[in-house]
Design a protein around this motif. Structure first.
Motif, mmCIF file in Angstrom:
data_model
loop_
_atom_site.group_PDB
_atom_site.id
_atom_site.type_symbol
_atom_site.label_atom_id
_atom_site.label_comp_id
_atom_site.label_asym_id
_atom_site.label_seq_id
_atom_site.Cartn_x
_atom_site.Cartn_y
_atom_site.Cartn_z
ATOM 1 N N PRO A 64 0.828 -1.212 0.000
ATOM 2 C CA PRO A 64 0.000 0.000 0.000
ATOM 3 C C PRO A 64 0.860 1.258 0.000
ATOM 4 N N GLY A 65 0.217 2.369 -0.234
ATOM 5 C CA GLY A 65 0.867 3.662 -0.125
ATOM 6 C C GLY A 65 1.593 4.092 -1.378
ATOM 7 N N HIS A 66 2.343 5.168 -1.202
ATOM 8 C CA HIS A 66 3.099 5.774 -2.295
ATOM 9 C C HIS A 66 4.458 6.186 -1.773
ATOM 10 N N GLY A 67 5.322 6.515 -2.690
ATOM 11 C CA GLY A 67 6.622 7.067 -2.344
ATOM 12 C C GLY A 67 7.486 6.120 -1.535
ATOM 13 N N ALA A 68 8.227 6.708 -0.583
ATOM 14 C CA ALA A 68 9.180 5.944 0.223
ATOM 15 C C ALA A 68 8.503 4.816 0.997
ATOM 16 N N ALA A 69 7.307 5.079 1.535
ATOM 17 C CA ALA A 69 6.608 4.049 2.301
ATOM 18 C C ALA A 69 6.261 2.859 1.411
ATOM 19 N N HIS A 70 5.782 3.127 0.221
ATOM 20 C CA HIS A 70 5.432 2.069 -0.726
ATOM 21 C C HIS A 70 6.656 1.234 -1.082
ATOM 22 N N ILE A 71 7.746 1.893 -1.391
ATOM 23 C CA ILE A 71 8.965 1.190 -1.778
ATOM 24 C C ILE A 71 9.492 0.364 -0.613
ATOM 25 N N ALA A 72 9.543 0.945 0.574
ATOM 26 C CA ALA A 72 10.051 0.225 1.741
ATOM 27 C C ALA A 72 9.196 -1.003 2.038
ATOM 28 N N ARG A 73 7.879 -0.858 1.975
ATOM 29 C CA ARG A 73 6.991 -2.001 2.227
ATOM 30 C C ARG A 73 7.160 -3.082 1.166
ATOM 31 N N ALA A 74 7.194 -2.666 -0.085
ATOM 32 C CA ALA A 74 7.301 -3.633 -1.184
ATOM 33 C C ALA A 74 8.608 -4.410 -1.106
ATOM 34 N N VAL A 75 9.702 -3.704 -0.989
ATOM 35 C CA VAL A 75 11.003 -4.372 -0.983
ATOM 36 C C VAL A 75 11.207 -5.136 0.327
ATOM 37 N N GLY A 76 10.712 -4.605 1.420
ATOM 38 C CA GLY A 76 10.782 -5.332 2.690
ATOM 39 C C GLY A 76 10.012 -6.642 2.633
ATOM 40 N N HIS A 77 8.828 -6.598 2.027
ATOM 41 C CA HIS A 77 8.034 -7.823 1.875
ATOM 42 C C HIS A 77 8.747 -8.818 0.971
ATOM 43 N N TYR A 78 9.304 -8.340 -0.124
ATOM 44 C CA TYR A 78 10.077 -9.193 -1.033
ATOM 45 C C TYR A 78 11.202 -9.896 -0.269
ATOM 46 N N ALA A 79 11.965 -9.135 0.527
ATOM 47 C CA ALA A 79 13.079 -9.710 1.283
ATOM 48 C C ALA A 79 12.589 -10.785 2.238
ATOM 49 N N THR A 80 11.477 -10.546 2.892
ATOM 50 C CA THR A 80 10.926 -11.511 3.835
ATOM 51 C C THR A 80 10.484 -12.791 3.132
ATOM 52 N N VAL A 81 9.787 -12.644 2.017
ATOM 53 C CA VAL A 81 9.319 -13.827 1.274
ATOM 54 C C VAL A 81 10.499 -14.652 0.778
ATOM 55 N N ILE A 82 11.491 -13.986 0.216
ATOM 56 C CA ILE A 82 12.682 -14.685 -0.276
ATOM 57 C C ILE A 82 13.374 -15.397 0.883
ATOM 58 N N ASP A 83 13.540 -14.697 1.990
ATOM 59 C CA ASP A 83 14.229 -15.263 3.146
ATOM 60 C C ASP A 83 13.496 -16.485 3.706
ATOM 61 N N GLU A 84 12.193 -16.497 3.611
ATOM 62 C CA GLU A 84 11.404 -17.590 4.177
ATOM 63 C C GLU A 84 11.197 -18.769 3.226
ATOM 64 N N SER A 85 11.649 -18.642 1.988
ATOM 65 C CA SER A 85 11.432 -19.736 1.038
ATOM 66 C C SER A 85 12.431 -20.868 1.291
ATOM 67 N N GLY A 86 11.915 -22.061 1.407
ATOM 68 C CA GLY A 86 12.732 -23.223 1.720
ATOM 69 C C GLY A 86 13.796 -23.514 0.684
ATOM 70 N N PHE A 87 13.438 -23.428 -0.594
ATOM 71 C CA PHE A 87 14.407 -23.719 -1.648
ATOM 72 C C PHE A 87 15.568 -22.730 -1.625
#
Length: 180
Positions: A64-87
């Motif tokens: 959600p959101g725009h600007g810095a908040a949007h980017i931080a949330r998006a990339v933070g979520h990406y990092a979390t998903v990647i980190d949690e993937s078993g493969f």
């Protein structure tokens, strides 16, 4: 290409990709396989990007959101998903040096692709007036990627696990986002 599909399936199963084994599975020799897919590192980089790119796109679309908040949330979520993937974790544990070379250096294509994708995200927010970055977008994209790498690969780099969720905070701080 069948070689890529098989190798990707093996990777997702947590298997180490051996070029001779893949060539045998395909009924070809190693030289032919190398002509088709390049070396093992190139094949792994392609597999990793084929998994990371849609994850990043989905994270951007869902944030959600725009600007810095949007980017931080998006990339933070990406990092979390990647980190949690078993493969992904299996690959990091099985081949830590190779993983870092492919994922976090210019020796592979992965990091450059991720920087370009983050740069595109930054430029989209800049174009809509939602972000006034402190640095050129290419430099900023590289720093954002290095933050992600610092958190996701911390246990390999320093031997100490970091809380990947803090990547979002670090990216937000870099971009000037102050959570309410």
């Amino acid at each position: 290409m069948e070689a890529f599909r098989i190798a990707r399936r093996w990777f997702l199963e947590g298997r180490r990709i051996e070029m001779q084994e893949l060539a045998t599975e395909l009924g070809i020799n190693r030289a032919t396989l190398f002509r088709w897919v390049g070396g093992r590192d190139e094949l792994l980089a392609e597999i990793l990007w084929s998994l990371a790119e849609p994850t990043l796109r989905a994270s951007i679309d869902a944030a959600p959101g725009h600007g810095a908040a949007h980017i931080a949330r998006a990339v933070g979520h990406y990092a979390t998903v990647i980190d949690e993937s078993g493969f992904f974790q299996a690959f990091l544990r099985r081949e830590p040096e190779r993983a870092l070379r492919i994922l976090a250096t210019r020796a592979g294509t992965f990091q450059g692709r991720l920087v370009a994708a983050i740069e595109e995200l930054l430029n989209d927010e800049i174009a809509t007036g939602q972000l006034d970055p402190p640095l050129p977008s290419r430099d900023l994209a590289f720093l954002v990627v290095r933050i992600v790498e610092s958190f996701v690969y911390a246990d390999i780099i320093t031997g100490e696990p970091l809380e990947v969720g803090k990547a979002e905070q670090a990216i937000g701080a870099l971009l000037g986002h102050r959570p309410a």
